[in-house]
Scaffold this motif. Sequence first.
Motif, PDB file in Angstrom:
ATOM      1  N   TYR A 182       0.781  -1.310  -0.080  1.00  9.91           N
ATOM      2  CA  TYR A 182       0.064  -0.016  -0.044  1.00  9.91           C
ATOM      3  C   TYR A 182       0.845   1.104   0.094  1.00  9.91           C
ATOM      4  O   TYR A 182       1.884   1.103   0.782  1.00  9.91           O
ATOM      5  CB  TYR A 182      -0.882   0.019   1.375  1.00  9.91           C
ATOM      6  N   TYR A 183       0.543   2.155  -0.857  1.00 10.48           N
ATOM      7  CA  TYR A 183       1.329   3.670  -0.604  1.00 10.48           C
ATOM      8  C   TYR A 183       0.347   4.712  -0.807  1.00 10.48           C
ATOM      9  O   TYR A 183      -0.533   4.435  -1.346  1.00 10.48           O
ATOM     10  CB  TYR A 183       2.405   3.662  -1.507  1.00 10.48           C
ATOM     11  N   PHE A 184       0.702   5.437  -0.012  1.00 10.55           N
ATOM     12  CA  PHE A 184       0.083   6.737   0.504  1.00 10.55           C
ATOM     13  C   PHE A 184       0.712   7.880   0.005  1.00 10.55           C
ATOM     14  O   PHE A 184       1.923   8.112   0.620  1.00 10.55           O
ATOM     15  CB  PHE A 184      -0.386   6.700   2.010  1.00 10.55           C
ATOM     16  N   ASP A 185       0.494   8.580  -0.845  1.00 10.69           N
ATOM     17  CA  ASP A 185       1.199  10.010  -1.277  1.00 10.69           C
ATOM     18  C   ASP A 185       0.501  11.227  -0.381  1.00 10.69           C
ATOM     19  O   ASP A 185      -0.645  11.837  -0.810  1.00 10.69           O
ATOM     20  CB  ASP A 185       1.256  10.141  -2.841  1.00 10.69           C
ATOM     21  N   GLU A 186       1.055  11.685   0.441  1.00  3.90           N
ATOM     22  CA  GLU A 186       0.566  12.789   1.142  1.00  3.90           C
ATOM     23  C   GLU A 186      -0.929  12.523   1.820  1.00  3.90           C
ATOM     24  O   GLU A 186      -1.635  13.028   1.216  1.00  3.90           O
ATOM     25  CB  GLU A 186       0.719  14.145   0.600  1.00  3.90           C
ATOM     26  N   PRO A 187      -1.045  11.782   2.830  1.00  3.95           N
ATOM     27  CA  PRO A 187      -2.428  11.321   2.933  1.00  3.95           C
ATOM     28  C   PRO A 187      -2.936  12.316   3.913  1.00  3.95           C
ATOM     29  O   PRO A 187      -4.202  12.370   4.362  1.00  3.95           O
ATOM     30  CB  PRO A 187      -2.170  10.121   3.931  1.00  3.95           C
TER      31      PRO A 187
END
Length: 592
Positions: A233-238
């Motif tokens: 899972y990746y989150f760009d600026e959550p």
Amino acid sequence: MSRISILDKDRCQPKKCNYVCMHYCPGVRMEEDTIVIDEKSKKPLISEELCSGCGICTNRCPFGAINVINLPEALEEPTHRYGQNSFELFGLPVLKEGSVLGLLGQNGIGKSTIMNILSGQLIPNFGDYEGESSWEKVIDHYKGSALQNYFKSLAAGEIKVVHKPQMVDQLSKVVKGNVKTLLTSVDERGKLDEIIDDLDLKNVLERDMENLSGGELQRVAIAATVLREGEFYYFDEPTSWLDVRQRLNAVKVIRSLADDGKSVLVIEHDLATLDALSDNIHILYGQPGGYGVVSGNKGVRVGINAYINGFLQEENIRIRKQAIEFSIRPPTPEDDGEVLSEYSDMKKEFKGFSLEAEAGKIYHDEIVTAFGSNGIGKTTFAKILAGEEKPTEGEILEKVNIAYKPQYIVSDYSGTAQEYLFENAPTYGTNIFKSEIGKPFELDALLDKKVKNLSGGELQRLAVACTLSQDADIYLFDEPTAFLDVEQRLIAARAIRKIVESRNAAALIVDHDIVFIDYISDRAMVFSGEPGLNGKAYKPTDLRNSMNHFLGDLGITFRRDKETKRPRVNKLDSYLDREQKEQGEYYYLKDN
Ligand code: ADP
Ligand code: ADP
Ligand code: MG
């Protein structure tokens, strides 16, 4: 020494300068092919083998489009290069199951590039941008390392990647319909109810995507990511647009993925959030737009401290001239200062929402931050001060000129950033603008770009710059840190401070980044109440009192890091959390 030349294709305009770089390049004049014209793009191509690094083209280019960089000697083969005279990435992080890995670094340093590679959207070429890249080559390249297995599984389609993109405001253009339908359709892990609860989404379930605020979109995007089944899972600026409570809820939900054995990668510029979220981090350093290097894996506390100190010990690399200094400010005494603006008790009634403000004063030369939940009236208060809204009761006693940067910045302007500056920045073109605003916000790099094509961070810099260029008594910034990286946040803080003091003015800043708030505030004002129903704005007071009030309402405590003095969230029910709550010191305990 190995050297790379970067050509910013957006800024390069050979039609206007008639290849001034080629004209002046000593190599070209001696008939070496140091710079040639690219047949396709008609832009110059600089040979890095032949370039002597004399810097003449860099100085001569009227658009600042060329940058010749001497790479640190330790760097070997790049992991990826987009093309000749383009950005180069060195190194990749290794993900770990059951763990959250954070990426910390400036905008334009390669974080998204890393995500694109690890998610399989971009096959790294190891600098051979002219050859064919393939996963076989990648697997071969990483023979014997942890990344080999990763890429094997990725290439075989055995790893499913779930991704939360950076710009959630564009989500409503792609995803139609109401929130409930969307979330139900992606609930592959059967956690719909739990996640709706954790992210406080009950009230928006029936709403259409296109009617959501930024913070609501962000939470829906996080929910949609967490609900899907995957390995990585990746989150760009959550956390952009989220308030402090929502940031910590997001931390909890994202961390729960790791508890379920998933590998998680996060890009985040809010240091308190990144700190609470990650087990380990990698720092990216280099030159934005030029090259980026992935540091070794660091524990989250040590890593963030190294970033703040500006020095990476293992790599022996200085990433900033100075450390970022956090000071524990003594409380400012009441009525200590020359009053700039004053307002009585005020009320503002909307259908369905009412705001009450306690009478308060703003002094010359100070920076007041305002914090509180989303939907509690901060923007409304700002607009009343700015004269954009009339209070239903009460008044502004000391009328002043206000320059205002709204929370959501209009981006449908059709011209270039330079045209925008001509229209919106009264001092644009003066020397003082250049040195106090243009330079710190790096506006030169934006001038020829269309405003509607600017990234979130670029647009933010432009908007803050225009606000600072006005002649005003109070500078009002509604969430100025959104989409800025840590360096840009600090630079913005310093620029605001300098201008406020030189004009004998004041600034009021609404923000949710605790580290930034700590860094910039002289005093602060708390907003409390029930989001969407009613809000109360307390008068500005010292940071310690405000934080105690605000964090007390949230039931969250912060300590200061021993080494750097930066604020860190305490784990709920940890020893310090309980001790600080007992003492009623939610924020300030001296040295712990
Ligand atoms: P970050 O996520 O850290 O802001 P990115 O990985 O998006 O940085 O970009 C790093 C650099 O690579 C930037 O200078 C960007 O302009 C450049 N870049 C990104 N994608 C491409 C591409 N497809 N072609 C050429 N350059 C690119
Ligand atoms: P914050 O900035 O703290 O997130 P706002 O001041 O933007 O909060 O909004 C507070 C509440 O007031 C929200 O529920 C919002 O919907 C409502 N509101 C804001 N402006 C108006 C308006 N012009 N008419 C009706 N309701 C409004
Ligand atoms: Mg607001």
